[in-house]
Write a protein that holds these residues in place. Sequence first.
Motif, PDB file in Angstrom:
ATOM      1  N   ARG A 127      66.809 -15.166   2.752  1.00  0.00           N
ATOM      2  CA  ARG A 127      67.128 -13.906   3.440  1.00  0.00           C
ATOM      3  C   ARG A 127      67.989 -13.008   2.560  1.00  0.00           C
ATOM      4  NH1 ARG A 127      68.255 -14.617   9.939  1.00  0.00           N
ATOM      5  NH2 ARG A 127      66.045 -14.447  10.517  1.00  0.00           N
ATOM      6  N   ASN A 130      65.797 -11.420   0.097  1.00  0.00           N
ATOM      7  CA  ASN A 130      64.981 -10.364   0.708  1.00  0.00           C
ATOM      8  C   ASN A 130      65.773  -9.076   0.920  1.00  0.00           C
ATOM      9  OD1 ASN A 130      62.805 -12.097   0.803  1.00  0.00           O
ATOM     10  ND2 ASN A 130      63.118 -12.668   2.944  1.00  0.00           N
ATOM     11  N   TYR A 182      70.786  -1.295   5.604  1.00  0.00           N
ATOM     12  CA  TYR A 182      69.432  -1.041   6.112  1.00  0.00           C
ATOM     13  C   TYR A 182      68.557  -2.287   5.955  1.00  0.00           C
ATOM     14  CZ  TYR A 182      64.923   1.352   6.710  1.00  0.00           C
ATOM     15  OH  TYR A 182      63.684   1.724   7.135  1.00  0.00           O
ATOM     16  N   ASN A 183      68.547  -2.863   4.741  1.00  0.00           N
ATOM     17  CA  ASN A 183      67.714  -4.039   4.488  1.00  0.00           C
ATOM     18  C   ASN A 183      68.180  -5.259   5.275  1.00  0.00           C
ATOM     19  OD1 ASN A 183      66.136  -2.585   2.740  1.00  0.00           O
ATOM     20  ND2 ASN A 183      67.027  -3.431   0.877  1.00  0.00           N
ATOM     21  N   THR A 184      69.502  -5.388   5.462  1.00  0.00           N
ATOM     22  CA  THR A 184      70.038  -6.516   6.211  1.00  0.00           C
ATOM     23  C   THR A 184      69.582  -6.474   7.660  1.00  0.00           C
ATOM     24  OG1 THR A 184      71.994  -6.622   4.786  1.00  0.00           O
ATOM     25  CG2 THR A 184      72.144  -7.693   6.926  1.00  0.00           C
ATOM     26  N   ALA A 185      69.705  -5.331   8.300  1.00  0.00           N
ATOM     27  CA  ALA A 185      69.258  -5.206   9.689  1.00  0.00           C
ATOM     28  C   ALA A 185      67.765  -5.486   9.809  1.00  0.00           C
ATOM     29  CB  ALA A 185      69.588  -3.809  10.216  1.00  0.00           C
ATOM     30  N   LYS A 186      67.003  -5.007   8.856  1.00  0.00           N
ATOM     31  CA  LYS A 186      65.558  -5.247   8.848  1.00  0.00           C
ATOM     32  C   LYS A 186      65.257  -6.730   8.721  1.00  0.00           C
ATOM     33  CE  LYS A 186      61.366  -3.889   6.329  1.00  0.00           C
ATOM     34  NZ  LYS A 186      60.863  -3.078   5.188  1.00  0.00           N
ATOM     35  N   GLU A 187      65.968  -7.410   7.840  1.00  0.00           N
ATOM     36  CA  GLU A 187      65.728  -8.831   7.592  1.00  0.00           C
ATOM     37  C   GLU A 187      66.129  -9.693   8.775  1.00  0.00           C
ATOM     38  OE1 GLU A 187      64.641 -12.339   5.835  1.00  0.00           O
ATOM     39  OE2 GLU A 187      64.145 -10.303   5.216  1.00  0.00           O
ATOM     40  N   THR A 191      67.293  -2.993  14.214  1.00  0.00           N
ATOM     41  CA  THR A 191      66.779  -1.678  13.837  1.00  0.00           C
ATOM     42  C   THR A 191      67.390  -1.285  12.494  1.00  0.00           C
ATOM     43  OG1 THR A 191      66.580  -1.052  16.152  1.00  0.00           O
ATOM     44  CG2 THR A 191      66.574   0.727  14.524  1.00  0.00           C
ATOM     45  N   PRO A 192      66.592  -1.142  11.431  1.00  0.00           N
ATOM     46  CA  PRO A 192      67.143  -0.912  10.091  1.00  0.00           C
ATOM     47  C   PRO A 192      68.084   0.281  10.007  1.00  0.00           C
ATOM     48  CG  PRO A 192      64.818  -1.461   9.945  1.00  0.00           C
ATOM     49  CD  PRO A 192      65.108  -1.291  11.395  1.00  0.00           C
ATOM     50  N   VAL A 235      73.219  -6.107  14.221  1.00  0.00           N
ATOM     51  CA  VAL A 235      71.992  -6.728  14.751  1.00  0.00           C
ATOM     52  C   VAL A 235      72.308  -7.536  16.006  1.00  0.00           C
ATOM     53  CG1 VAL A 235      70.229  -8.483  14.289  1.00  0.00           C
ATOM     54  CG2 VAL A 235      70.789  -6.784  12.540  1.00  0.00           C
TER      55      VAL A 235
END
Length: 499
Positions: A127, A130, A182-187, A191-192, A235
């Motif tokens: 993660r 990512n 942004y990427n952390t919320a997506k992963e 909501t990014p 998140v």
Amino acid sequence: MSTGTSASDDKNRAIAAAILPLVGGAENIDSVAHCMTRLRLGLRDRSLVQDEALKALPSVLGVVEDDTYQIVLGPGTVARVTPEFEALIAEAPHPAHTAEQLADRGAALRAARKAKNATPFKLLLRRIANIFVPLIPALIGCGIIAGLNGLLINLGWLPGVTPALAAIASGFMALIAVFVGYNTAKEFGGTPILGGAVASIIVFAGVAKIEVFGQTLSPGQGGVLGALGAAVLAVYVEKWCRRWVPEALDVLVTPTLTVLISGLVTVFGLMYAAGEVSQAIGDFANWLLANAGAGAGFVLGGLFLPLVMLGLHQALIPIHTTLIEQQGYTVLLPILAMAGAGQVGAAMAVYLRLPRNGSIRRTIKSALPAGFLGVGEPLIYGVSLPLGRPFVTACVGGAFGGGFVGLFNMLGDKVGSTAIGPSGWALFPLLDGNKPLGETVAIYAGGLLVGYLTGFVATYFFGFSKELLAEFNVDTEKEPTRTAAPATGPEPEPVAAKV
């Protein structure tokens, strides 16, 4: 040709066409992607893959099984084969009456395999990767521009342009926390944009008016670690809101509470705590190299290839990013890059020690240019790892190269990289340090040379037993051309490694 396709296009399409039936055909492919060297496939039914026949293809340098099935094709090749592979899948018929059943069966198999093989720690590292890996292209681009700008300033050239280059190079790093959020919320399934919104608080200039624990906050305090923590918190707050807030109010209440609660915790706790951790990371890295640079470099350079094989190198990504944020460069990457130098030296020794094995020698000749540029997977999976001992002696070369660079760090010459991702010769444009650029470049080049020479000598004299030489130093030139069928000749097959 009437189709207008080139010989190169035909070759890449032929490679894709050879691979497709060996991974179960188009109906067995759930997703297709590629990184620098690997074709990454999401499979519906793992049992349909013909591993031995796939590894026997001349274009395949090895396979790696992880959350996706990864076929090592090498740099350049994979970027050209992937579109052809996707085109073949799009052109293939997909029986409607079996697709859903096959997808369900494949999903169940994937879930069972992941549950068996995945550990919480490795899942966490994946993660983290990512989150940060998508940022690497921008880090590289901005890092090279920063290096070019520094060179122009030192030479006194284009004084009217250098401020613009400085802005271009620094803009991304000034806002990197937002992208991490942004990427952390997506992963993590949120909501990014909400993760980015909360992380943006960290870099907002107005935080300088806030006092926490008797200290005034500074913009950027906590950096990427604070942004990661803030976004993860966002998140969880968002998911809690989705469960308890009525649907009629969700569109107004959920984002408001997510940003408000996470923002307050970030301002009055996370920024301070993450700032202390980030500072500790920077201080420890500097202390370690200043007081035990040679030994630390030896250990780091020697162990990096095994770390890559186990997938544990992903834990270093946020550390590199934190050091770049703090100091403008990471002093760890040039040391770790020496592992690739040891691998190149080992491969050259293998080439000389196996003069009769035309197959392995061709693999080495095709993979060495990528190895010099820091892409070691073709040499790892196609040469050193299948042979066994040369993988160990390659690590010895990396250890001595890392010890060389670490020694100069201990003597006060910091050698760092302004971005992560490249290594080998590709790292030269990204080098930076506390001394003139020429001196920094010379130290790094010296480390590469030590890694090459040590890896070569260790492999040439200690990389082969009599039994290993007898097994692999054989004539392979009369071996029949292989397509999709398993190899029957004496050519060694690249092994699959779980990372």
